[in-house]
Design an enzyme around this catalytic site. Structure first.
Site, short mmCIF file in Angstrom:
data_model
loop_
_atom_site.label_atom_id
_atom_site.label_comp_id
_atom_site.label_asym_id
_atom_site.label_seq_id
_atom_site.Cartn_x
_atom_site.Cartn_y
_atom_site.Cartn_z
N ASP A 42 13.66 7.42 -1.95
CA ASP A 42 13.05 6.85 -0.74
C ASP A 42 13.67 7.43 0.53
O ASP A 42 14.85 7.79 0.55
CB ASP A 42 13.19 5.32 -0.79
CG ASP A 42 12.21 4.62 0.14
OD1 ASP A 42 11.28 5.29 0.65
OD2 ASP A 42 12.37 3.40 0.34
N ASN B 211 1.30 3.44 -3.31
CA ASN B 211 1.28 4.60 -2.41
C ASN B 211 -0.14 5.17 -2.21
O ASN B 211 -0.37 5.92 -1.26
CB ASN B 211 2.22 5.71 -2.90
CG ASN B 211 3.69 5.39 -2.75
OD1 ASN B 211 4.53 5.83 -3.53
ND2 ASN B 211 4.04 4.62 -1.73
#
Ligand code: IPE
Ligand code: IPE
Ligand code: MG
Length: 250
Positions: A22, A70
């Site tokens: 991330d 996502n």
């Protein structure tokens, strides 16, 4: 760096490491660039983590590359991530072979673009006999989606009289997850300072040790993985037992 390596007990490295990669967007923003620039610069971190894990004797490395959630990002970013995936897999295949890396994928793979599915199948097939490390990419992966999918498949077997309901146990559930051919996660690392699981391997991380670092994924290097593993090795995994029991087990 050498000093750090010496602090690692090579007989006690985690068997299965999972990483939530991330911070790509923030890394790019910090440089005054578009988010996609961050995704492109994630590749060095991926390569370096896989090489380091492999050298240390880690047998399974699972990387969260794209979640079911996502898909809700801007189309431009999703498209860029998908082409990055296709190009990287194509380009890295000879390296996977040279380094004896077995590639695996988990997730709702049929939702990926056709060209991504095709190259993924090719890379998985061609590396299937490699033995040094299994590198799994979580793509269009969501743990809840995975569990729903497993329940559907198990239910079908019960309805068709291929499975007795009383026989359903943890092993059967395991065998119906996308991770059926992977062991439980021992160690989960998340970069970028966020301290959450984000729908990643919920079942498989039931007893994993968790590690969070502020380092943004594109900056993640060998030394950061060393730091994480040193931290892991200073923990006592009790699995519900007492500390005294663990000491006598050893
Ligand atoms: C992780 O970085 C990569 C993917 C989720 C594909 P992000 O893109 O989430 O980066 P941040 O969290 O916005 O910085
Ligand atoms: C999780 O990162 C998914 C991947 C690393 C691929 P996100 O950046 O999408 O997670 P949230 O939504 O901020 O929790
Ligand atoms: Mg993020």
């Amino acid at each position: 760096m050498k000093e750090k390596l010496q602090r690692i007990n090579l007989h006690k490295v985690p068997n299965h490491i999972a990483i939530i990669m991330d911070g790509n967007g923030r890394w790019a923003k910090g440089k005054g660039m578009q988010r996609v620039f961050g995704h492109k610069n994630a590749l060095t971190a991926i390569r370096e983590s896989a090489d380091t894990a492999s050298e240390l004797g880690v047998k399974y490395l699972t990387l969260y590359a794209f979640s079911t959630e996502n898909w809700n990002r801007p189309k431009l970013e999703v498209d860029a991530l998908m082409s990055l995936l296709v190009n990287t897999l194509k380009k890295e295949l000879p390296e996977f072979q040279r380094k004896n890396v077995k590639i695996n994928a988990i997730g709702n793979l049929t939702s990926l673009p056709k060209n991504a599915q095709k190259v993924l199948t090719k890379v998985i097939n061609e590396t299937q006999d490699n033995t040094k490390i299994t590198l799994t990419f979580a793509l269009s992966y969501g743990s809840r989606e995975e569990i729903v999918n497993a329940i559907k498949n198990i239910s079908k077997k019960v309805v068709n009289n291929n499975l007795d309901i009383e026989k359903i146990d943890e092993k059967i559930i395991n065998n119906h997850l996308y991770t059926f051919n992977l062991p439980d996660v021992d160690f989960m690392i998340r970069t970028s300072g966020e301290q959450r699981i984000s729908n990643f391997l919920l079942w498989q991380m039931a007893y994993a040790e968790l590690y969070f670092t502020d380092v943004l994924w594109p900056d993640f290097r060998k030394e950061h993985l060393f730091d994480a593993i040193i931290d892991y090795q200073n923990r006592e995994r009790r699995f519900g037992k007492t500390s005294e029991q663990i000491e006598t087990d050893e």
